[in-house]
Scaffold this motif. Sequence first.
Motif, PDB file in Angstrom:
ATOM      1  N   UNK A  51       0.800  -1.233   0.000  1.00  0.00           N
ATOM      2  CA  UNK A  51       0.000   0.000   0.000  1.00  0.00           C
ATOM      3  C   UNK A  51       0.830   1.280   0.000  1.00  0.00           C
ATOM      4  N   UNK A  52       2.134   1.173   0.248  1.00  0.00           N
ATOM      5  CA  UNK A  52       2.935   2.382   0.386  1.00  0.00           C
ATOM      6  C   UNK A  52       3.002   3.143  -0.936  1.00  0.00           C
ATOM      7  N   UNK A  53       2.707   4.442  -0.838  1.00  0.00           N
ATOM      8  CA  UNK A  53       2.825   5.280  -2.034  1.00  0.00           C
ATOM      9  C   UNK A  53       4.229   5.876  -2.155  1.00  0.00           C
ATOM     10  N   UNK A  54       5.080   5.510  -1.205  1.00  0.00           N
ATOM     11  CA  UNK A  54       6.464   5.946  -1.240  1.00  0.00           C
ATOM     12  C   UNK A  54       7.332   4.794  -1.720  1.00  0.00           C
ATOM     13  N   UNK A  55       8.285   5.081  -2.587  1.00  0.00           N
ATOM     14  CA  UNK A  55       9.146   4.037  -3.127  1.00  0.00           C
ATOM     15  C   UNK A  55       9.983   3.410  -2.011  1.00  0.00           C
ATOM     16  N   UNK A  56       9.907   2.097  -1.906  1.00  0.00           N
ATOM     17  CA  UNK A  56      10.727   1.353  -0.952  1.00  0.00           C
ATOM     18  C   UNK A  56      11.912   0.772  -1.709  1.00  0.00           C
ATOM     19  N   UNK A  57      13.116   1.134  -1.249  1.00  0.00           N
ATOM     20  CA  UNK A  57      14.329   0.747  -1.965  1.00  0.00           C
ATOM     21  C   UNK A  57      14.930  -0.547  -1.458  1.00  0.00           C
ATOM     22  N   UNK A  58      14.656  -0.894  -0.180  1.00  0.00           N
ATOM     23  CA  UNK A  58      15.338  -2.038   0.415  1.00  0.00           C
ATOM     24  C   UNK A  58      14.505  -2.564   1.578  1.00  0.00           C
ATOM     25  N   UNK A  59      14.628  -3.863   1.836  1.00  0.00           N
ATOM     26  CA  UNK A  59      13.879  -4.470   2.953  1.00  0.00           C
ATOM     27  C   UNK A  59      14.872  -5.079   3.935  1.00  0.00           C
ATOM     28  N   UNK A  60      14.674  -4.747   5.220  1.00  0.00           N
ATOM     29  CA  UNK A  60      15.438  -5.338   6.313  1.00  0.00           C
ATOM     30  C   UNK A  60      14.430  -6.037   7.212  1.00  0.00           C
ATOM     31  N   UNK A  61      14.588  -7.338   7.430  1.00  0.00           N
ATOM     32  CA  UNK A  61      13.545  -8.060   8.170  1.00  0.00           C
ATOM     33  C   UNK A  61      14.130  -9.157   9.053  1.00  0.00           C
ATOM     34  N   UNK A  62      13.487  -9.321  10.197  1.00  0.00           N
ATOM     35  CA  UNK A  62      13.772 -10.470  11.050  1.00  0.00           C
ATOM     36  C   UNK A  62      13.077 -11.695  10.452  1.00  0.00           C
TER      37      UNK A  62
END
Length: 396
Positions: A51-62
Motif C-alpha cells: 500500500x505504500x505510495x512511497x518508493x521502498x528501496x530495500x527491505x530489512x527483516x527479522x
Amino acid sequence: MIDKQILKDLTVLYAEDEEAIQNGITETLNLFELNVICAKNGEEGLSIFKSSNKKIDLILTDIKMPKLDGLEMIKKIREIDKDIPVIITTAHQETTFLMQSIELNISAYVLKPIDIYKLQDNLIKAIEPKVLKEQLIEKNKKLQIEIQKNEEKQKVMEIQSRFAAMGEMISMIAHQWRQPLASIGTASFNLKYKLLSGKFDLTTKEGREEQTSFFTNKLDEIEFYVQNLTATIDDFRDFYKTDKIFIDTNIEKPLQNSLKIIQKDLQANNIEVILNHKSKKNIRVCENEITHVFINILKNAKDKFLEKNANDAKIEISTQDLDNSVKIDIYDNGGEIEKENIDFIFEPYFSTKKEKNGTGIGLYMSKIIIENNHNGKIYVSNTKGGVCFSIILESV
C-alpha cells in the motif's frame, strides 16, 4: 566501490517484532541517513509494501515474527517485486533458514546481535546492484536520446545534401540544355523566316520539293535536340530516385553514369578526364548513391580548378581489382589539401572553399554512403601535387 553516501535518502522497510531492537536499529539507520518505515510483523510489513505510495528501496527483516514470518513475507513480496534487495536479521544459524533465504534471492544474512558497522556494509552491498542498474538504465536513456539526436541530425544533413546537389544539378542541366535550346531556337527561326519571306516558289514542283526538304531537315534537327533534352531529364531523374535498390554491377557503370551527368560541365571548363578502367569484378551497390559520391568528388575538383584558375586541369579516374574488393582512385592536379585540413575533410560542415559557398556536407555524406551503407572505405591523400580520393568496395 560505491560511496557510503549512496544510502542517503533511500527508504527501508524494517520488519522486527521486538520493539527495543527495532528502535535501536531504526536509530542507527537514521544515522546512515536512511528513511525508515517500521513494521511489527511480516503481515504488517507485506501490507505496508503493497500500500505504500512511497518508493521502498530495500527491505530489512527479522525471520521469527508472529502472524507472518520474515521468509513468508519475502516470498509474497517476491511475487510483486523480484529484484528489491533484502537483508535478513536473525538470532538463529539454522541451515534451513539459510537455504530458504538463498532460494528467495536474499542479499545478505545478518546475525543478532547486529554489528552496526557490518550492517552498513551489508546495506551498501545489497543496494549496490540496484543502484548500478538504475544508473545504467539512466545512461542508456541518455545514450538513446543522443542516438536519436544524431539520427535526426543526419537526416537533416541528408536533406541539405540533397538540396545542395539539386542546385548543382539544376546548374548542370541548364548548361547541358543551353546548346540544344539555342539550336532549336535557330532552327525554328529559320523555318519561320523561310516561310514568311517567300523564299520558296511554291508554284513549281522544284520549289515545293525544296521547301519540303528544308522543313524536313529542320524538323529532324528539332526532334534530335528534343530527344537530347529528354535524355538529359531521364539521366537526372534517375539520379534523384530515393528508393535504395542494390544491384550487382561492374563499377564502370555508375562511373559512366556520373560522367554522363557532369561531363559537359567539365568540358565547358576545359577540364580533361582520363579514365583508366581495369576492374572486372562485380560489386553490390545502390547505383544512385554511388553516383552521388562520384559526382560530389568530381564537382569538388571542378570547383577547386575554377577557384585557382588552373591551367592544364586534369582528372584521372582509375579502377583495379584487389583480393576481395574493387578500388577506385579519383585524382586531380588542382593542388594539395593543407596538412591542417586533411584530417577534417570528411567532417560535417567543414569546407575548404574560400568563397564559403560550400555546404561542408558533401564529403561527409559520401563517407556515410560508402562506409555505412556499402561497408566500404573512403580516404583522401595528397599526391603528385594534387589530391587523390580512394574508395574501396567489397566485390561479390
